[in-house]
Write a protein that holds these residues in place. Structure first.
Motif, short mmCIF file in Angstrom:
data_model
loop_
_atom_site.label_atom_id
_atom_site.label_comp_id
_atom_site.label_asym_id
_atom_site.label_seq_id
_atom_site.Cartn_x
_atom_site.Cartn_y
_atom_site.Cartn_z
N ALA A 48 -19.23 -12.46 0.58
CA ALA A 48 -19.97 -11.32 1.13
C ALA A 48 -19.14 -10.56 2.16
O ALA A 48 -19.13 -9.33 2.18
N ALA A 49 -18.41 -11.29 3.00
CA ALA A 49 -17.57 -10.63 4.01
C ALA A 49 -16.55 -9.72 3.34
O ALA A 49 -16.27 -8.60 3.82
N TYR A 50 -15.99 -10.19 2.23
CA TYR A 50 -15.05 -9.35 1.47
C TYR A 50 -15.76 -8.11 0.92
O TYR A 50 -15.24 -6.99 1.00
N GLN A 51 -16.93 -8.30 0.34
CA GLN A 51 -17.64 -7.19 -0.28
C GLN A 51 -18.07 -6.15 0.74
O GLN A 51 -18.05 -4.94 0.46
N TYR A 52 -18.45 -6.59 1.94
CA TYR A 52 -18.80 -5.63 3.00
C TYR A 52 -17.60 -4.73 3.31
O TYR A 52 -17.74 -3.50 3.46
N LEU A 53 -16.42 -5.36 3.44
CA LEU A 53 -15.22 -4.60 3.78
C LEU A 53 -14.83 -3.66 2.64
O LEU A 53 -14.45 -2.51 2.89
N ALA A 54 -14.93 -4.14 1.40
CA ALA A 54 -14.61 -3.29 0.25
C ALA A 54 -15.51 -2.05 0.22
O ALA A 54 -15.06 -0.94 -0.09
N LYS A 55 -16.79 -2.24 0.52
CA LYS A 55 -17.72 -1.11 0.56
C LYS A 55 -17.34 -0.15 1.67
O LYS A 55 -17.38 1.09 1.49
N ALA A 56 -16.96 -0.67 2.83
CA ALA A 56 -16.56 0.19 3.94
C ALA A 56 -15.34 1.02 3.58
O ALA A 56 -15.27 2.21 3.90
N VAL A 57 -14.36 0.40 2.91
CA VAL A 57 -13.16 1.13 2.51
C VAL A 57 -13.53 2.24 1.51
O VAL A 57 -13.03 3.37 1.61
N GLU A 58 -14.41 1.93 0.60
CA GLU A 58 -14.88 2.94 -0.37
C GLU A 58 -15.49 4.14 0.36
O GLU A 58 -15.19 5.29 0.05
N LEU A 59 -16.34 3.87 1.33
CA LEU A 59 -16.99 4.94 2.09
C LEU A 59 -15.97 5.74 2.90
O LEU A 59 -16.07 6.97 3.02
N ALA A 60 -14.98 5.04 3.48
CA ALA A 60 -13.95 5.73 4.27
C ALA A 60 -13.08 6.61 3.39
O ALA A 60 -12.72 7.73 3.77
N LYS A 61 -12.74 6.11 2.21
CA LYS A 61 -11.94 6.92 1.27
C LYS A 61 -12.69 8.20 0.88
O LYS A 61 -12.08 9.26 0.71
N GLU A 62 -13.99 8.08 0.75
CA GLU A 62 -14.83 9.23 0.37
C GLU A 62 -15.17 10.11 1.57
O GLU A 62 -15.88 11.10 1.44
N LYS A 63 -14.66 9.71 2.76
CA LYS A 63 -14.92 10.43 4.01
C LYS A 63 -16.41 10.52 4.33
O LYS A 63 -16.88 11.48 4.94
#
Length: 334
Positions: A99-114
């Motif tokens: 879950a900790a990995y998936q939270y971070l992956a989602k955050a990176v996705e959102l950051a990439k999309e600004k």
């Protein structure tokens, strides 16, 4: 009037103190006056924590930042719904590691999309991360892979000092060997770009010497400053960057602390870490800079603290400081 930056706060390992310090930090109204925080994690875990920390906040589940309320007293969470509400505190869990990995992956996705301006991470547990199937040493390596980044650096901050490192976790002899003019230039440029992206018009940067007194014209060392540091500094100066050095480290950190410089470039781990710890260990923040897309990630400067998880003992000062750094360094999107 520009919108306050949106800070994506990842919950980290839910069996640790991450959920507690997030809830406690978001109970400070100053956070909402300066940014729009949104948690990326599990709603049920946060709701479980509320009575533990004696909080009257409400949890608001959303699909993305666009649906968030961003109102003090309500914690917006992008609920990935990965964990059971009865996850044991203080125990290594493959589910929590994944879950900790998936939270971070989602955050990176959102950051990439600004859709968020920067990322702030609660701590994860390496053993749990590995049991969950993700074989990384920690957050930094995950972020580097998810953003396809090779050149990045560790930056540490306290309220009065910012330090970026040429080298970090390696022995002193190897660290000195690995410093090159190219690495010096790249880290100076990373420091400059990070502060410029955060809205600082002309950042003032200073580079520590490797030897005592920065070599003192060859009196100490074997010309490491002239060979490894000065060419990189001069290259940056030719590009218009306000960078000074190499300077004696024993006085440079004092000068930076009083406001002479906006960033110090340290040559090796303890040269940069020791002043940070002395000047503000409770409010120290670990920052990853240089990620592609201008993504900035800040983190608390402590671990999951399994021994006190779920007991309302964990102090939220470092999380507040990490959120503060996240909004101060957040890239400014139109």
């Amino acid at each position: 009037m520009k919108q306050k930056p949106i800070i994506g706060i990842t919950m980290g390992d839910a069996a640790g103190v991450g959920p507690e310090i997030i809830v406690k930090a978001l109970n400070h109204e100053e956070i909402y006056k300066n940014c729009r925080p949104i948690v990326i994690g599990d709603k049920e875990i946060l709701e479980r924590v509320l009575p533990i920390v004696e909080s009257k906040q409400k949890i608001h589940s959303v699909e993305g930042p666009e649906q968030a309320i961003f109102s003090y007293g309500t914690i917006d969470v992008i609920d990935l719904n990965l964990l059971s509400a009865d996850l044991p505190f203080g125990k290594v869990s493959a589910d929590a590691g994944n879950a900790a990995y998936q939270y971070l992956a989602k955050a990176v996705e959102l950051a990439k999309e600004k859709r968020i301006n920067s990322i702030c991470t609660a701590p994860l547990n390496k053993e749990a991360l590995h049991k969950g199937g993700h074989m990384y040493p920690g957050h930094t390596e995950i972020l580097a892979e998810l953003t396809d980044t090779e050149d990045f650096s560790m930056m540490l901050t306290t309220p009065n000092l910012r330090v970026i490192h040429l080298t970090t976790h390696m022995g002193l002899i190897k660290a000195i060997e690995s410093i090159t003019p190219e690495r010096t230039y790249k880290v100076v440029k990373l420091a400059y770009d990070t502060l410029r992206n955060a809205g600082m018009e002309n950042p003032r940067i200073a580079v520590c010497g490797i030897n005592p007194h920065a070599g003192e014209n060859g009196l100490f060392g074997n010309g490491e400053e002239e060979e490894k540091l000065e060419p990189g500094i001069q290259r940056a100066q030719k590009e218009g960057i306000d960078v000074t050095g190499p300077l004696p480290a024993d006085t440079l950190f004092f000068r930076a602390g009083r406001g002479d410089f906006d960033m110090v470039v340290a040559c090796y781990h303890d040269q940069g870490h020791a002043p940070i710890k002395v000047m503000g260990i409770e409010e120290g923040v670990n920052i990853t800079v240089g990620l592609k897309g201008g993504i900035v990630r800040t983190s608390v400067d402590h671990g999951t603290a399994f021994d006190i998880a779920g007991e309302n003992i964990a102090d939220e000062k470092s999380m507040i400081a990490a959120i503060r750094s996240a909004y101060e360094l957040a890239p400014k999107y139109e």
